[in-house]
Design a protein around this motif. Sequence first.
Motif, PDB file in Angstrom:
ATOM      1  N   GLY A  34       0.798  -1.216   0.000  1.00 20.76           N
ATOM      2  CA  GLY A  34       0.000   0.000   0.000  1.00 20.76           C
ATOM      3  C   GLY A  34       0.831   1.265   0.000  1.00 20.76           C
ATOM      4  O   GLY A  34       0.317   2.348  -0.256  1.00 20.76           O
ATOM      5  N   PHE A  35       2.121   1.131   0.312  1.00 24.17           N
ATOM      6  CA  PHE A  35       3.010   2.286   0.274  1.00 24.17           C
ATOM      7  C   PHE A  35       3.767   2.321  -1.055  1.00 24.17           C
ATOM      8  O   PHE A  35       4.254   1.291  -1.523  1.00 24.17           O
ATOM      9  N   SER A  36       3.859   3.522  -1.631  1.00 23.14           N
ATOM     10  CA  SER A  36       4.645   3.677  -2.854  1.00 23.14           C
ATOM     11  C   SER A  36       6.120   3.515  -2.538  1.00 23.14           C
ATOM     12  O   SER A  36       6.569   3.815  -1.425  1.00 23.14           O
ATOM     13  N   LYS A  37       6.898   3.057  -3.520  1.00 23.97           N
ATOM     14  CA  LYS A  37       8.336   2.926  -3.292  1.00 23.97           C
ATOM     15  C   LYS A  37       9.072   3.073  -4.615  1.00 23.97           C
ATOM     16  O   LYS A  37       8.520   2.858  -5.693  1.00 23.97           O
ATOM     17  N   VAL A  38      10.343   3.483  -4.508  1.00 22.59           N
ATOM     18  CA  VAL A  38      11.243   3.575  -5.655  1.00 22.59           C
ATOM     19  C   VAL A  38      12.491   2.782  -5.304  1.00 22.59           C
ATOM     20  O   VAL A  38      13.139   3.053  -4.277  1.00 22.59           O
ATOM     21  N   ASP A  39      12.843   1.786  -6.091  1.00 20.29           N
ATOM     22  CA  ASP A  39      14.015   0.958  -5.807  1.00 20.29           C
ATOM     23  C   ASP A  39      15.298   1.777  -5.895  1.00 20.29           C
ATOM     24  O   ASP A  39      15.434   2.673  -6.732  1.00 20.29           O
ATOM     25  N   VAL A  40      16.251   1.418  -5.022  1.00 20.19           N
ATOM     26  CA  VAL A  40      17.552   2.093  -4.999  1.00 20.19           C
ATOM     27  C   VAL A  40      18.613   1.136  -5.516  1.00 20.19           C
ATOM     28  O   VAL A  40      18.977   0.163  -4.831  1.00 20.19           O
ATOM     29  N   ARG A  90       3.115  11.074   1.351  1.00 17.98           N
ATOM     30  CA  ARG A  90       4.311  11.489   2.090  1.00 17.98           C
ATOM     31  C   ARG A  90       5.593  11.012   1.408  1.00 17.98           C
ATOM     32  O   ARG A  90       6.641  10.959   2.022  1.00 17.98           O
ATOM     33  N   GLY A  91       5.504  10.657   0.154  1.00 16.72           N
ATOM     34  CA  GLY A  91       6.672  10.207  -0.583  1.00 16.72           C
ATOM     35  C   GLY A  91       6.548   8.741  -0.937  1.00 16.72           C
ATOM     36  O   GLY A  91       5.650   8.043  -0.445  1.00 16.72           O
ATOM     37  N   PRO A  92       7.460   8.291  -1.821  1.00 12.33           N
ATOM     38  CA  PRO A  92       8.626   9.016  -2.353  1.00 12.33           C
ATOM     39  C   PRO A  92       8.232  10.079  -3.374  1.00 12.33           C
ATOM     40  O   PRO A  92       7.172  10.006  -3.986  1.00 12.33           O
ATOM     41  N   TYR A  93       9.133  11.064  -3.521  1.00  7.72           N
ATOM     42  CA  TYR A  93       8.922  12.156  -4.458  1.00  7.72           C
ATOM     43  C   TYR A  93       9.993  12.080  -5.547  1.00  7.72           C
ATOM     44  O   TYR A  93      11.184  12.206  -5.267  1.00  7.72           O
ATOM     45  N   THR A  94       9.561  11.861  -6.777  1.00 10.47           N
ATOM     46  CA  THR A  94      10.526  11.772  -7.869  1.00 10.47           C
ATOM     47  C   THR A  94      10.822  13.129  -8.481  1.00 10.47           C
ATOM     48  O   THR A  94      11.752  13.263  -9.267  1.00 10.47           O
ATOM     49  N   GLU A  95      10.046  14.156  -8.112  1.00  9.77           N
ATOM     50  CA  GLU A  95      10.270  15.512  -8.604  1.00  9.77           C
ATOM     51  C   GLU A  95      10.475  16.459  -7.427  1.00  9.77           C
ATOM     52  O   GLU A  95       9.787  16.330  -6.398  1.00  9.77           O
ATOM     53  N   PRO A  96      11.387  17.428  -7.535  1.00  7.48           N
ATOM     54  CA  PRO A  96      11.624  18.352  -6.422  1.00  7.48           C
ATOM     55  C   PRO A  96      10.388  19.157  -6.038  1.00  7.48           C
ATOM     56  O   PRO A  96      10.203  19.485  -4.864  1.00  7.48           O
ATOM     57  N   ALA A  97       9.530  19.462  -7.004  1.00  7.14           N
ATOM     58  CA  ALA A  97       8.322  20.244  -6.702  1.00  7.14           C
ATOM     59  C   ALA A  97       7.427  19.497  -5.716  1.00  7.14           C
ATOM     60  O   ALA A  97       6.827  20.103  -4.819  1.00  7.14           O
ATOM     61  N   ALA A  98       7.338  18.169  -5.855  1.00  5.58           N
ATOM     62  CA  ALA A  98       6.500  17.375  -4.955  1.00  5.58           C
ATOM     63  C   ALA A  98       7.050  17.401  -3.532  1.00  5.58           C
ATOM     64  O   ALA A  98       6.292  17.486  -2.548  1.00  5.58           O
ATOM     65  N   ALA A  99       8.385  17.328  -3.403  1.00 11.69           N
ATOM     66  CA  ALA A  99       8.999  17.395  -2.077  1.00 11.69           C
ATOM     67  C   ALA A  99       8.790  18.769  -1.446  1.00 11.69           C
ATOM     68  O   ALA A  99       8.611  18.886  -0.225  1.00 11.69           O
ATOM     69  N   LEU A 100       8.786  19.803  -2.275  1.00 12.26           N
ATOM     70  CA  LEU A 100       8.620  21.182  -1.783  1.00 12.26           C
ATOM     71  C   LEU A 100       7.258  21.425  -1.154  1.00 12.26           C
ATOM     72  O   LEU A 100       7.133  22.183  -0.194  1.00 12.26           O
TER      73      LEU A 100
END
Length: 474
Positions: free
Chosen positions: A115-121, A154-164
Amino acid sequence: MRDGFQFIGRIPYPVTEPKHLVVASEVATMDFLRLHGIPVPKIYSYSATAENAAGTEFIFMEFIRGTNLGDVWYNLPERARITVVAKLVELESKLFALEFPASGSLYHTKDLPDGFSKVDVPIAKFDRDGDFCIGPDTTLRMWYGKRGDIQIHRGPYTEPAAALVAGAKKEIAYLTKFGRPLHPFQHMWREIYNYQKQSPSDHLDSLEKYLQIAPYLIPHDNEVLARPTLRHPDLQPNNIIVSDKLEITSLLDWQHCAIRPLFLQCGIPNSLQNYGDAVSESLEVPELPPNFDDLGEREQFEQAVLLRRRQLHYYYIAKTAQLNSVHYDALAHDFSVVRRKLFDHASEPWEGDNVTLKADLIYLTENWSSITAPQSSARGDSKVPCPISFTENEVAECERLHSAQVEADEQLQTCRDVVGIGPEGWVPLEQYEETRQRARKLKAAALEAAESNEERTRLEEHWIFGDFDEEEYS
């Protein structure tokens, strides 16, 4: 243990939320950093759930031998302090060099619930691909109190605008659902508002204005400044272990660690910065005043303390320029501090303060062309008009209240110095009774100086060091 082996067992505070994500993220962050040569304690075992024999989430980690820097920091000579600052900056350069595909917090992929979004590292040089991912930001302010019950991204944010904008959107959602008039949490401010509760509607208006200007805060003239960057969440002496030779053997306490765009992560650690001081901000080499020997004993002490603060600020900047050019470029970028202030003040939980963020926004409108010109030039755009505005009366009243709050903060710091406590009110056990006695004397003097019974009643009810129910602020 019976054979002499020692390790640290940590369990989260009862108020820590969300426990599962906070514990899981701290473990993954430390594991990831150890893989990349950053000195942090080794994790032996952990449970990110309370479904175990202990009935609580826990982390078992390596016990690091050495000296806690906080125990010796204020007794170190100047040369030793400079040595430590240089080693800290060198370690930070390694952190800033780590590459991430998004902003948020680090997790072991297996620990992030469905249920939580994620981006692999992806991990270069290690056969660990798929082990780590970036998921929701565990920063305390994103989950504080009832905010943790709100369904927001609450993330992850792939764009800086979303984090802002994530923090501001969180606070808008909270205030829309739970907001109610509050006295300013800072008791010293309450007299400024005639002890009247403040409506959250004014802050909501400022948050909406922040969302309008947020896209223009991204420094498009330098793409490196938008790169997701990991940094220690609380780099202060008590979280640093050093050897007898002042080598940094471990950085502790990675709870609530977050990855953010570099332009939001840059800055001098609070324990080293001396912002607001003209000498520090001019980056002049700090020195004692030429008439130091002619000053009285107390004035000499005050000047020595000021010199120490200026030296730490100066040498941190100087070593960063030498050893961590990426960070230095971010620090030196035009209006770097303004961007971070706007982001922080828009993201923080509202505690009855309608002025601080508004004052930042007014400053932005007054300097709009200077702030946005580099971005417009980088994109080949013509000058962009400011999307928000304030009336002359709004500006004058906000500036009056902001000045009064700054003055009240200075008075509060004087009171803290008299009593002998820090911002959180904590004191060592052996000093507790003596500190309480000084606080009683300060209160008695304030009540005696009051000019009316009404003023005495207000002082009693809103005493700066008085206990009060903080639940309504969460």
